[in-house]
Design a protein around this motif. Structure first.
Motif, PDB file in Angstrom:
ATOM      1  N   ARG A   5     -35.640  19.666   5.602  1.00  0.00           N
ATOM      2  CA  ARG A   5     -34.288  20.007   5.160  1.00  0.00           C
ATOM      3  C   ARG A   5     -33.651  18.766   4.544  1.00  0.00           C
ATOM      4  O   ARG A   5     -33.735  17.671   5.102  1.00  0.00           O
ATOM      5  N   VAL A   6     -33.042  18.955   3.386  1.00  0.00           N
ATOM      6  CA  VAL A   6     -32.416  17.857   2.661  1.00  0.00           C
ATOM      7  C   VAL A   6     -30.909  18.093   2.657  1.00  0.00           C
ATOM      8  O   VAL A   6     -30.443  19.193   2.343  1.00  0.00           O
ATOM      9  N   TRP A   7     -30.158  17.070   3.022  1.00  0.00           N
ATOM     10  CA  TRP A   7     -28.717  17.251   3.185  1.00  0.00           C
ATOM     11  C   TRP A   7     -27.998  15.958   2.805  1.00  0.00           C
ATOM     12  O   TRP A   7     -28.580  14.884   2.742  1.00  0.00           O
ATOM     13  N   ALA A  52     -33.583  13.414   3.849  1.00  0.00           N
ATOM     14  CA  ALA A  52     -34.555  14.480   4.072  1.00  0.00           C
ATOM     15  C   ALA A  52     -35.008  14.364   5.522  1.00  0.00           C
ATOM     16  O   ALA A  52     -35.502  13.312   5.945  1.00  0.00           O
ATOM     17  N   THR A  53     -34.838  15.439   6.289  1.00  0.00           N
ATOM     18  CA  THR A  53     -35.176  15.456   7.709  1.00  0.00           C
ATOM     19  C   THR A  53     -36.334  16.425   7.932  1.00  0.00           C
ATOM     20  O   THR A  53     -36.236  17.599   7.552  1.00  0.00           O
ATOM     21  N   ALA A  54     -37.430  15.933   8.533  1.00  0.00           N
ATOM     22  CA  ALA A  54     -38.615  16.756   8.757  1.00  0.00           C
ATOM     23  C   ALA A  54     -38.620  17.298  10.182  1.00  0.00           C
ATOM     24  O   ALA A  54     -38.143  16.653  11.117  1.00  0.00           O
ATOM     25  N   ASP A  55     -39.171  18.487  10.356  1.00  0.00           N
ATOM     26  CA  ASP A  55     -39.255  19.112  11.669  1.00  0.00           C
ATOM     27  C   ASP A  55     -40.362  18.521  12.532  1.00  0.00           C
ATOM     28  O   ASP A  55     -40.357  18.689  13.747  1.00  0.00           O
ATOM     29  N   ARG A  56     -41.308  17.814  11.918  1.00  0.00           N
ATOM     30  CA  ARG A  56     -42.423  17.235  12.670  1.00  0.00           C
ATOM     31  C   ARG A  56     -42.944  16.020  11.905  1.00  0.00           C
ATOM     32  O   ARG A  56     -42.738  15.901  10.692  1.00  0.00           O
TER      33      ARG A  56
END
Length: 258
Positions: free
Chosen positions: A157-159, A176-180
């Motif tokens: 997800r990019v925010w 950019a935030t990664a789930d894993r």
């Protein structure tokens, strides 16, 4: 132009926490982001206090009254000596229970420690203003590498954190935030000077008209890639563009004069 995407929860708008002769401390909103709770402190003072070497002189944490422990932020500092502002970027990660939490800020330069209950009444700030709300980025119309069939990137997800104005400066964070782990590795996500000369950085904050950039700070890991940008607030009207090149995602926000 790509409009601002879905907004992110804003738990508290900007507030001024301490206003004494020569020193003013505000926060730029408490945001609920994919990376967890985030706030940016703005200390206005001339001259800006020194950073104190490799270890941050700021102690910022979330706790409850009577609790012997808290959730500690690891502040990152952006100083602007000319404008007399120190920006303190505080990320707390995921915080499940928020009722009764108090945000505590301490710096030897402050006349006293400062506390703020997150569920207390809000007092709008006369000094810090959120010109654009935090939002998720959406895919560009022409798509991009790393995009899955539904148009959204798989596991990332990019925010952006919105646009904070304090004094004569603007601040924004693009992440950019990664789930894993492992989703943000590879040359496309490398923000360092080692990348090819014709390759843009993975995350960019640009303005139209161009110029007015004061400071950039980048960080990168297996589960995040981020850039913090400080811009001049005096260049208005202004268009701000947030772009994630590896995923072909972009948002735009026009900021009016004043």
């Amino acid at each position: 132009m790509h409009p601002t995407g879905p907004t992110l929860p804003l738990l508290r708008p900007p507030e001024t926490l301490l206003d004494t002769p020569g020193t003013r401390l505000s926060h730029g909103g408490v945001l609920d982001t994919p990376a967890g709770l985030l706030t940016v402190l703005a200390l206005e003072h001339r001259p800006v206090p020194p950073q104190g070497g490799a270890v941050s002189p700021w102690l910022v944490y979330l706790t409850m009254p009577g609790r012997p422990y808290g959730t500690l932020a690891l502040p990152r500092l952006l100083d602007d000596q000319e404008y007399g502002v120190q920006l303190v970027i505080c990320q707390f990660g995921q915080v499940a229970e928020r009722r009764g939490l108090v945000l505590v800020m301490h710096h030897a330069f402050l006349p006293r420690s400062v506390g703020l209950f997150l569920d207390a009444a809000v007092t709008p700030s006369p000094a810090a203003d959120l010109l654009a709300e935090p939002a998720l980025l959406e895919p560009s119309r022409d798509g991009g590498a790393g995009e899955r069939a539904g148009g959204a990137p798989e596991g990332v997800r990019v925010w952006h954190s919105g646009v904070l104005r304090v004094g004569g400066l603007l601040y924004t964070r693009l992440e950019a935030t990664a789930d894993r782990p492992g989703l943000l590795v590879g040359p496309a996500w490398d923000p360092s000077p080692r990348r090819p000369a014709d390759s843009p950085p993975p995350l960019e904050v640009r303005t139209e008209p161009p110029g007015g950039h004061r400071h950039f700070a980048r960080s990168w890991g297996e589960e995040h890639s981020a850039v913090d940008a400080v811009l001049l607030a005096e260049r208005a009207p202004l268009r701000l563009d947030w772009t994630c090149h590896p995923l072909g995602m972009s948002n735009t926000r026009a900021l009016g004069a004043g």
